[in-house]
Design a protein around this motif. Structure first.
Motif, short mmCIF file in Angstrom:
data_model
loop_
_atom_site.label_atom_id
_atom_site.label_comp_id
_atom_site.label_asym_id
_atom_site.label_seq_id
_atom_site.Cartn_x
_atom_site.Cartn_y
_atom_site.Cartn_z
N GLU A 4 0.82 -1.21 0.00
CA GLU A 4 0.00 0.00 0.00
C GLU A 4 0.86 1.26 0.00
N HIS A 103 -3.66 7.69 -6.89
CA HIS A 103 -3.74 7.54 -5.43
C HIS A 103 -3.80 8.89 -4.72
N ILE A 106 -7.51 10.44 -4.03
CA ILE A 106 -8.49 9.71 -3.21
C ILE A 106 -8.75 10.53 -1.94
N VAL A 122 -13.63 8.46 -4.15
CA VAL A 122 -13.29 7.29 -3.34
C VAL A 122 -12.40 6.30 -4.09
N GLY A 123 -12.25 6.52 -5.39
CA GLY A 123 -11.40 5.62 -6.17
C GLY A 123 -11.31 6.07 -7.61
N VAL A 124 -10.49 5.34 -8.34
CA VAL A 124 -10.34 5.54 -9.78
C VAL A 124 -10.48 4.17 -10.42
N ASN A 125 -11.37 4.06 -11.38
CA ASN A 125 -11.53 2.81 -12.12
C ASN A 125 -10.78 2.96 -13.43
N GLU A 134 -14.38 7.67 -9.39
CA GLU A 134 -15.46 7.05 -8.62
C GLU A 134 -15.78 8.01 -7.47
N LYS A 136 -18.47 9.35 -4.48
CA LYS A 136 -19.56 8.91 -3.60
C LYS A 136 -20.25 10.14 -3.01
N GLU A 141 -23.30 6.40 -6.12
CA GLU A 141 -21.97 6.37 -6.74
C GLU A 141 -22.06 7.04 -8.11
#
Length: 176
Positions: A4, A103, A106, A122-125, A134, A136, A141
């Motif tokens: 991580e 990263h 986020i 909250v993220g990356v697709n 992504e 929220k 979503e």
């Protein structure tokens, strides 16, 4: 070192010489930034193991010809073939302006120029042809394509991504 706390740099693609040299395929637009590293982490049995570099040089653009300490022959090199290579996040070059690492954003707030705050990133697709934010907003979503034309500003100081999305894109999620 935990995975991580690292970023994926590439993978050990093939052997280069009978003396244990290998070619690391670099998953980057700027391979020259990684030419003079002292060490890398190689993922072996789901653990990141430090490997110290004796010599390295760029080879045919996206490859780094590398000789590791304690890898002295083809048999030793066979043991690390196909393994993923990582570096600590602290080794990433700093980006500015509207360039960013996935990263890094986020937890940032996504703010649309027309709609105001549309939620938290909250993220990356990035599993499709077009990477998506992504976002929220409560239980909703929202997926927004990461298109340069949509990204107005990355405000690192206030932890915001300012967007200018076409009418209807975000509304579709919020009004359903």
């Amino acid at each position: 070192m935990r995975k991580e706390d690292c970023f994926y740099l590439g993978k050990i693609a093939k052997k280069f010489s009978y003396k244990g040299e290998v070619l690391i395929w670099l998953d980057t637009d700027e391979p020259e930034l990684y030419e003079n590293m002292e060490s890398v982490f190689v993922e072996i049995n789901k653990h990141l193991v430090p490997f110290f570099i004796v010599t390295s040089s760029l080879h045919k653009g996206d490859f780094l010809r590398t000789r590791f300490e304690d890898i002295d022959n083809e048999d030793d090199a066979d043991g690390i073939m196909g393994k993923a290579v990582y570096l600590p996040l602290s080794a990433l070059p700093k980006l500015d302006g509207n360039r960013f690492y996935f990263h890094e954003i986020i937890g940032f707030q996504a703010e649309d120029e027309r709609l105001g705050n549309i939620g938290e990133i909250v993220g990356v697709n990035d599993n499709s042809a077009q990477a998506l934010f992504e976002i929220k907003k409560g239980e909703i979503e929202i997926l927004v394509p990461m298109i340069d034309d949509f990204i107005v500003k990355i405000d690192r100081e206030n932890k915001k991504v300012i967007l200018n999305t076409p009418e209807g894109l975000v509304d579709l999620y919020l009004n359903s």
